[in-house]
Write an enzyme that holds these catalytic residues in place. Sequence first.
Site, PDB file in Angstrom:
ATOM      1  N   LYS A   1     -18.208 -35.146  -8.791  1.00 52.29           N
ATOM      2  CA  LYS A   1     -18.900 -34.864 -10.058  1.00 52.29           C
ATOM      3  C   LYS A   1     -19.621 -33.520 -10.066  1.00 52.29           C
ATOM      4  CE  LYS A   1     -19.233 -39.652 -11.059  1.00 52.29           C
ATOM      5  NZ  LYS A   1     -19.711 -40.553 -10.021  1.00 52.29           N
TER       6      LYS A   1
ATOM      7  N   MET B   1     -20.482 -50.166  -4.351  1.00 50.59           N
ATOM      8  CA  MET B   1     -20.317 -49.848  -5.775  1.00 50.59           C
ATOM      9  C   MET B   1     -20.529 -51.086  -6.656  1.00 50.59           C
ATOM     10  SD  MET B   1     -17.039 -47.283  -5.474  1.00 50.59           S
ATOM     11  CE  MET B   1     -16.255 -48.079  -4.084  1.00 50.59           C
TER      12      MET B   1
ATOM     13  N   ASP C   1     -17.438 -34.064  -0.696  1.00 49.19           N
ATOM     14  CA  ASP C   1     -17.695 -35.097  -1.710  1.00 49.19           C
ATOM     15  C   ASP C   1     -19.178 -35.173  -2.088  1.00 49.19           C
ATOM     16  OD1 ASP C   1     -15.286 -36.082  -2.378  1.00 49.19           O
ATOM     17  OD2 ASP C   1     -15.441 -37.948  -1.243  1.00 49.19           O
TER      18      ASP C   1
HETATM   19  N1  SAH Z   1     -16.546 -43.977   2.131  1.00 48.71           N
HETATM   20  C1  SAH Z   1     -17.886 -44.397   1.859  1.00 48.71           C
HETATM   21  C2  SAH Z   1     -17.976 -45.268   0.621  1.00 48.71           C
HETATM   22  C3  SAH Z   1     -17.613 -44.524  -0.648  1.00 48.71           C
HETATM   23  S1  SAH Z   1     -17.761 -45.536  -2.060  1.00 48.71           S
HETATM   24  C4  SAH Z   1     -18.441 -45.132   3.080  1.00 48.71           C
HETATM   25  O1  SAH Z   1     -17.694 -45.445   3.996  1.00 48.71           O
HETATM   26  O2  SAH Z   1     -19.648 -45.371   3.119  1.00 48.71           O
HETATM   27  C5  SAH Z   1     -19.369 -45.117  -2.634  1.00 48.71           C
HETATM   28  C6  SAH Z   1     -20.306 -46.282  -2.463  1.00 48.71           C
HETATM   29  O3  SAH Z   1     -20.725 -46.371  -1.103  1.00 48.71           O
HETATM   30  C7  SAH Z   1     -21.591 -46.175  -3.241  1.00 48.71           C
HETATM   31  O4  SAH Z   1     -21.446 -46.581  -4.580  1.00 48.71           O
HETATM   32  C8  SAH Z   1     -22.468 -47.132  -2.479  1.00 48.71           C
HETATM   33  O5  SAH Z   1     -22.144 -48.478  -2.779  1.00 48.71           O
HETATM   34  C9  SAH Z   1     -22.032 -46.874  -1.060  1.00 48.71           C
HETATM   35  N2  SAH Z   1     -22.877 -45.878  -0.393  1.00 48.71           N
HETATM   36  C10 SAH Z   1     -22.525 -44.664   0.051  1.00 48.71           C
HETATM   37  N3  SAH Z   1     -23.549 -44.067   0.686  1.00 48.71           N
HETATM   38  C11 SAH Z   1     -24.590 -44.932   0.633  1.00 48.71           C
HETATM   39  C12 SAH Z   1     -25.905 -44.936   1.122  1.00 48.71           C
HETATM   40  N4  SAH Z   1     -26.415 -43.909   1.821  1.00 48.71           N
HETATM   41  N5  SAH Z   1     -26.671 -46.027   0.905  1.00 48.71           N
HETATM   42  C13 SAH Z   1     -26.208 -47.098   0.240  1.00 48.71           C
HETATM   43  N6  SAH Z   1     -24.961 -47.149  -0.256  1.00 48.71           N
HETATM   44  C14 SAH Z   1     -24.157 -46.097  -0.052  1.00 48.71           C
END
Ligand code: SAH
Length: 272
Positions: A72, A189, A50
Site C-alpha cells: 500500500k 487477518m 512489504d
Molecule cells: N507472512 C506474515 C503474515 C502476513 S499476513 C507472517 O508470517 O507473519 C498479515 C497479517 O499477519 C496481519 O493482518 C496480522 O494478522 C498478522 N501480523 C503481521 N505482523 C504482525 C504483528 N507484528 N503483530 C500481530 N499480527 C501481525
Amino acid sequence: MISTQALPLRTLPLTAPGQVTLVGAGPGDPELLTLKAVRAIGAATVLLVDDLVNDAVLAHASPRARIIHVGKRGGCKSTPQSFIEKLMIQAVQEGEVVVRLKGGDPFIFGRGGEEVEHLQAVGIPVTVVNGITAGLAAVSSLNVPLTHREHAHGVIFVTGHAKPGDSGTDWTALAHCAREAKLTLVIYMGISSASAIQAGLLQGLPASTPAAIVQRASLPQQRHAACTLANLVETLQAEQLGSPSILVVGDVISGLAQLQQDTGAAGARQAA
Ligand code: SAH
C-alpha cells in the site's frame, strides 16, 4: 512415476545476480531476524519491501541499495502482485542482486508461493529464507505456548481474510475439529471479520474457550488482551485493538486469561 530415491538438496547461493531471494523479515522486532536474513539483506542491491516490514530491518541494507516499498505504501493498490513481480523480473534482468523482503515468514499468508511460481515460470531461480511468523511471536510474547501436553496437541494457522470470490474458512467445521483434536487456533487477518469468526467458532467450541488478541506483536507498541470466545469482539472494541493483530483461541491461553482477570485489562509489551 515418482522416484523414491532421495534427491540431493538444491544448493543455490544465498544471493546472486540472476535470482531472487525471498526473505522473511520476522514479526517486527529486528532482533528476531535470522542471521541468514541479515546476510541476504546486506548483499542486496535492490530490496522490494512489504508494508509490514519494520524499517529498522533495513538498517542491515547497504547504503547503496535501492529500496522499493511495495504494497500500500508503494501506491500500487490495484494490481500489487503483478506489479511487484514485474519489478522483480526487471531488476533481475538488469543484473541486480534482488531481495524480496516480506513480513514474518514468506510462506505464511505472504503470497510467497505465488511469487515463487511466477519467478520460476520465467526461469528465475528463487531461494527462500524463513522468518519468524507473527503467530509464533504473538503467543511467545505472552509466554503462552502454542502446544501443551495437557491443552493442545497441535496448532492451526488460519486466515480470516478470504480471497475475493472464495467462500473462506468454515469456522464451525474448524471449531469442531479444534475441539476434537485439541488444537490451538491462530488467526491472521481476522480483525475485520471477527464477528463472523466468533459466531462460527461458537457453534463448535464452548463460549468459555480462552482467547487472546495480540496487536503489533514483538514491537514496542505491542498491546494485547485476553478474553473468552464469547466476548472476543466486545474485547476488541473495548480495548480498541486493530490490525495488525493475531487472534488466538484455545485452552493454552487459560493461564493468561486468569492472570489478566486478576490484574486488569489490556497489557502492553514489557520493555526487553
Ligand atoms: N507472512 C506474515 C503474515 C502476513 S499476513 C507472517 O508470517 O507473519 C498479515 C497479517 O499477519 C496481519 O493482518 C496480522 O494478522 C498478522 N501480523 C503481521 N505482523 C504482525 C504483528 N507484528 N503483530 C500481530 N499480527 C501481525
